[in-house]
Design a protein around this motif. Sequence first.
Motif, PDB file in Angstrom:
ATOM      1  N   LEU A  22      47.111  38.880  60.567  1.00  0.00           N
ATOM      2  CA  LEU A  22      45.732  39.263  60.259  1.00  0.00           C
ATOM      3  C   LEU A  22      45.546  39.274  58.752  1.00  0.00           C
ATOM      4  O   LEU A  22      46.427  39.711  58.010  1.00  0.00           O
ATOM      5  CB  LEU A  22      45.452  40.642  60.852  1.00  0.00           C
ATOM      6  N   LEU A  23      44.402  38.770  58.301  1.00  0.00           N
ATOM      7  CA  LEU A  23      44.050  38.823  56.881  1.00  0.00           C
ATOM      8  C   LEU A  23      42.634  39.377  56.741  1.00  0.00           C
ATOM      9  O   LEU A  23      41.685  38.796  57.257  1.00  0.00           O
ATOM     10  CB  LEU A  23      44.116  37.436  56.237  1.00  0.00           C
ATOM     11  N   GLN A  24      42.530  40.518  56.068  1.00  0.00           N
ATOM     12  CA  GLN A  24      41.216  41.005  55.673  1.00  0.00           C
ATOM     13  C   GLN A  24      41.066  40.709  54.184  1.00  0.00           C
ATOM     14  O   GLN A  24      41.959  41.015  53.397  1.00  0.00           O
ATOM     15  CB  GLN A  24      41.084  42.508  55.893  1.00  0.00           C
ATOM     16  N   ARG A  25      39.938  40.107  53.813  1.00  0.00           N
ATOM     17  CA  ARG A  25      39.745  39.745  52.399  1.00  0.00           C
ATOM     18  C   ARG A  25      38.415  40.297  51.888  1.00  0.00           C
ATOM     19  O   ARG A  25      37.359  40.030  52.460  1.00  0.00           O
ATOM     20  CB  ARG A  25      39.783  38.229  52.229  1.00  0.00           C
ATOM     21  N   PHE A  26      38.506  41.074  50.805  1.00  0.00           N
ATOM     22  CA  PHE A  26      37.326  41.473  50.041  1.00  0.00           C
ATOM     23  C   PHE A  26      37.250  40.540  48.847  1.00  0.00           C
ATOM     24  O   PHE A  26      38.211  40.428  48.079  1.00  0.00           O
ATOM     25  CB  PHE A  26      37.441  42.936  49.580  1.00  0.00           C
ATOM     26  N   PHE A  27      36.106  39.865  48.699  1.00  0.00           N
ATOM     27  CA  PHE A  27      35.927  38.905  47.608  1.00  0.00           C
ATOM     28  C   PHE A  27      34.727  39.327  46.764  1.00  0.00           C
ATOM     29  O   PHE A  27      33.637  39.547  47.290  1.00  0.00           O
ATOM     30  CB  PHE A  27      35.690  37.507  48.178  1.00  0.00           C
ATOM     31  N   LEU A  28      34.956  39.454  45.465  1.00  0.00           N
ATOM     32  CA  LEU A  28      33.885  39.839  44.543  1.00  0.00           C
ATOM     33  C   LEU A  28      33.807  38.838  43.399  1.00  0.00           C
ATOM     34  O   LEU A  28      34.813  38.540  42.757  1.00  0.00           O
ATOM     35  CB  LEU A  28      34.157  41.240  43.958  1.00  0.00           C
ATOM     36  N   ARG A  29      32.606  38.339  43.171  1.00  0.00           N
ATOM     37  CA  ARG A  29      32.353  37.520  41.979  1.00  0.00           C
ATOM     38  C   ARG A  29      31.107  38.068  41.298  1.00  0.00           C
ATOM     39  O   ARG A  29      30.027  38.093  41.903  1.00  0.00           O
ATOM     40  CB  ARG A  29      32.112  36.061  42.361  1.00  0.00           C
ATOM     41  N   VAL A  30      31.271  38.562  40.076  1.00  0.00           N
ATOM     42  CA  VAL A  30      30.119  38.962  39.272  1.00  0.00           C
ATOM     43  C   VAL A  30      29.963  37.872  38.217  1.00  0.00           C
ATOM     44  O   VAL A  30      30.821  37.716  37.342  1.00  0.00           O
ATOM     45  CB  VAL A  30      30.321  40.352  38.621  1.00  0.00           C
ATOM     46  N   ASP A  31      28.895  37.095  38.348  1.00  0.00           N
ATOM     47  CA  ASP A  31      28.727  35.906  37.502  1.00  0.00           C
ATOM     48  C   ASP A  31      28.838  36.243  36.021  1.00  0.00           C
ATOM     49  O   ASP A  31      28.211  37.170  35.523  1.00  0.00           O
ATOM     50  CB  ASP A  31      27.367  35.249  37.789  1.00  0.00           C
ATOM     51  N   GLY A  32      29.681  35.468  35.333  1.00  0.00           N
ATOM     52  CA  GLY A  32      29.868  35.650  33.902  1.00  0.00           C
ATOM     53  C   GLY A  32      30.755  36.825  33.534  1.00  0.00           C
ATOM     54  O   GLY A  32      31.031  37.057  32.354  1.00  0.00           O
ATOM     55  N   VAL A  33      31.224  37.573  34.537  1.00  0.00           N
ATOM     56  CA  VAL A  33      31.983  38.800  34.242  1.00  0.00           C
ATOM     57  C   VAL A  33      33.397  38.758  34.819  1.00  0.00           C
ATOM     58  O   VAL A  33      34.377  38.740  34.089  1.00  0.00           O
ATOM     59  CB  VAL A  33      31.235  40.047  34.755  1.00  0.00           C
ATOM     60  N   LEU A  34      33.525  38.757  36.156  1.00  0.00           N
ATOM     61  CA  LEU A  34      34.867  38.815  36.731  1.00  0.00           C
ATOM     62  C   LEU A  34      34.893  38.309  38.166  1.00  0.00           C
ATOM     63  O   LEU A  34      33.857  38.182  38.822  1.00  0.00           O
ATOM     64  CB  LEU A  34      35.433  40.240  36.683  1.00  0.00           C
TER      65      LEU A  34
END
Length: 267
Positions: free
Chosen positions: A181-193
């Motif tokens: 099982l893989l749970q993935r939280f993905f965050l992209r804040v444009d221009g930041v991180l």
Amino acid sequence: MMLHGFKSSKQDFTFGSWKVTAAKNHIMKSKDIERLADELNMPSLPEMLYGDNVLRIQHTDHYGIEFNAVDALKKVNNMEDTVKVACAQEWQESRAESEHAQEVLRPFDWTFTTDYRGTLLGEELQIKVTNTEERIDIEKLKAREHIMFFEEVLLFEDELHDHGVSMISVKIRVMPSSFFLLQRFFLRVDGVLIRINDTRIYYEDGKDYMLREFSTRENTITELKNIPAAFYTDPNEIAQHLTLRVTKCEKLELPVMHREPSVSEVI
């Protein structure tokens, strides 16, 4: 986004003493979202919140582990803004106009970052969590084994007022001798991180434990300037280029049924 003609679905797959349940339902209604936001003491919740979606692995003795959106949100920092960017204030103000006009805006983690690792199930019998040096054997997972069941469930997604994306989903594959099982939280804040929090769970048939590995990978966009920007929107591609910041390995020890002695043994 919701597909036209979306139908709720619930799939059960049984293997040995285990049952996997994957439930996919409609997006949560706004009145339920408002009530939940109050319960969680958060000014707002993700735009697309699948509050009834769940991926559950349960033993016939009722213990197990599940992944759901509400418990994932309980792990979000509701007291401070952890990513300070120019757009955060503007984003919060736009939300305030539409959803919480009367409230005084206070800081919270508007990126909805969560280090949720699943919700343990069980009453009389429970899984015991211990730290371990043992790691999931990725090479074993690469072996071409027949996949008997596969499913992916989205828990929430938010476009951060067009300044990026924050989403969490969980997927499972069941093979004849194991499940992963893989749970993935993905965050992209444009221009930041860009940040990825992964929870992996691996169980091999016959073992009396599962392995759970949690990791955080994160870099600023400045640090990623040599990586093609096309990768920024693909979690699988960008994950390979992010720096590992946190890792935690645990054994989820399965409870042992205590056999009652027979009458002849007692005498």
